[in-house]
Design a protein around this motif. Structure first.
Motif, mmCIF file in Angstrom:
data_model
loop_
_atom_site.group_PDB
_atom_site.id
_atom_site.type_symbol
_atom_site.label_atom_id
_atom_site.label_comp_id
_atom_site.label_asym_id
_atom_site.label_seq_id
_atom_site.Cartn_x
_atom_site.Cartn_y
_atom_site.Cartn_z
ATOM 1 N N ALA A 20 95.958 29.686 -39.182
ATOM 2 C CA ALA A 20 96.899 30.763 -38.857
ATOM 3 C C ALA A 20 97.502 31.364 -40.128
ATOM 4 C CB ALA A 20 97.999 30.252 -37.942
ATOM 5 N N LEU A 21 97.847 30.514 -41.085
ATOM 6 C CA LEU A 21 98.423 31.009 -42.337
ATOM 7 C C LEU A 21 97.399 31.796 -43.145
ATOM 8 C CD1 LEU A 21 100.514 27.888 -43.420
ATOM 9 C CD2 LEU A 21 101.378 30.037 -42.461
ATOM 10 N N LEU A 22 96.180 31.278 -43.209
ATOM 11 C CA LEU A 22 95.132 31.969 -43.971
ATOM 12 C C LEU A 22 94.731 33.292 -43.320
ATOM 13 C CD1 LEU A 22 93.006 28.912 -45.072
ATOM 14 C CD2 LEU A 22 94.269 30.476 -46.576
ATOM 15 N N GLU A 23 94.836 33.377 -41.996
ATOM 16 C CA GLU A 23 94.572 34.654 -41.327
ATOM 17 C C GLU A 23 95.577 35.712 -41.752
ATOM 18 O OE1 GLU A 23 94.586 33.645 -37.160
ATOM 19 O OE2 GLU A 23 92.471 33.054 -37.186
ATOM 20 N N GLU A 52 109.740 21.331 -37.188
ATOM 21 C CA GLU A 52 110.943 22.094 -37.533
ATOM 22 C C GLU A 52 110.912 22.575 -38.980
ATOM 23 O OE1 GLU A 52 111.965 17.762 -38.390
ATOM 24 O OE2 GLU A 52 110.818 18.829 -36.865
ATOM 25 N N TYR A 53 110.235 21.847 -39.868
ATOM 26 C CA TYR A 53 110.100 22.291 -41.255
ATOM 27 C C TYR A 53 109.295 23.581 -41.316
ATOM 28 C CZ TYR A 53 111.395 17.460 -42.611
ATOM 29 O OH TYR A 53 112.007 16.248 -42.776
ATOM 30 N N LEU A 58 108.888 29.413 -42.099
ATOM 31 C CA LEU A 58 108.359 30.694 -41.625
ATOM 32 C C LEU A 58 109.487 31.669 -41.301
ATOM 33 C CD1 LEU A 58 105.453 29.472 -39.318
ATOM 34 C CD2 LEU A 58 105.273 30.472 -41.620
ATOM 35 N N ALA A 59 110.533 31.189 -40.647
ATOM 36 C CA ALA A 59 111.659 32.062 -40.292
ATOM 37 C C ALA A 59 112.384 32.545 -41.541
ATOM 38 C CB ALA A 59 112.616 31.333 -39.356
ATOM 39 N N ASP A 60 112.567 31.659 -42.514
ATOM 40 C CA ASP A 60 113.248 32.045 -43.754
ATOM 41 C C ASP A 60 112.442 33.077 -44.533
ATOM 42 O OD1 ASP A 60 115.286 30.308 -43.114
ATOM 43 O OD2 ASP A 60 114.750 28.789 -44.619
ATOM 44 N N LEU A 61 111.134 32.892 -44.575
ATOM 45 C CA LEU A 61 110.283 33.807 -45.337
ATOM 46 C C LEU A 61 110.054 35.147 -44.641
ATOM 47 C CD1 LEU A 61 107.411 31.537 -46.705
ATOM 48 C CD2 LEU A 61 109.125 32.750 -48.049
ATOM 49 N N TYR A 62 109.832 35.098 -43.337
ATOM 50 C CA TYR A 62 109.335 36.285 -42.644
ATOM 51 C C TYR A 62 110.243 36.800 -41.532
ATOM 52 C CZ TYR A 62 105.363 34.704 -45.271
ATOM 53 O OH TYR A 62 104.561 34.280 -46.294
ATOM 54 N N THR A 67 107.105 35.009 -35.786
ATOM 55 C CA THR A 67 106.592 34.752 -34.436
ATOM 56 C C THR A 67 105.098 35.064 -34.324
ATOM 57 O OG1 THR A 67 107.308 36.935 -33.690
ATOM 58 C CG2 THR A 67 108.832 35.094 -33.311
ATOM 59 N N ALA A 68 104.591 35.971 -35.156
ATOM 60 C CA ALA A 68 103.154 36.275 -35.134
ATOM 61 C C ALA A 68 102.341 35.055 -35.570
ATOM 62 C CB ALA A 68 102.845 37.465 -36.032
ATOM 63 N N ILE A 69 102.821 34.343 -36.563
ATOM 64 C CA ILE A 69 102.120 33.142 -37.035
ATOM 65 C C ILE A 69 102.210 32.050 -35.980
ATOM 66 C CG2 ILE A 69 102.041 31.352 -38.823
ATOM 67 C CD1 ILE A 69 103.193 33.501 -40.758
#
Length: 94
Positions: A20-23, A52-53, A58-62, A67-69
């Motif tokens: 998912a991250l690489l996509e 939770e990590y 993901l929430a902090d960065l994006y 939610t897409a990831i």
């Protein structure tokens, strides 16, 4: 659940997260794994035990775009979502 079953599920979840991250792009993968390592001293496979990590990074960065990831991860794990450990992982990402 035996040790082998746990390891298989952990590998499946780790593979799905990485996919998912690489996509989203190599820089996304690199940044998320870097923050996981620096802030939580964990790697992608550790997210199976600590979703939770991943959610927090993901929430902090994006922001809301994270939610897409998460949707991609959920979609790729859908056929395994009836299994309790995978289901718990997915619920923790919500």
């Amino acid at each position: 659940m035996d040790i082998d079953d746990v390891q298989i599920k952990k590998a499946l979840v780790a593979f799905t997260i990485e996919k998912a991250l690489l996509e989203m792009g190599e820089p996304v993968f690199q940044k998320v794994t870097e923050i996981l390592k620096n802030d939580y001293n964990c790697y992608v496979p550790d997210c199976y035990d600590h979703p939770e990590y991943l959610k927090r990074v993901l929430a902090d960065l994006y922001g809301n775009a994270h939610t897409a990831i998460i949707s991609s991860i959920k979609e790729n794990l859908r056929e395994f979502s009836h299994q309790t450990p995978v289901q718990k992982f997915l619920v923790a990402l919500e």
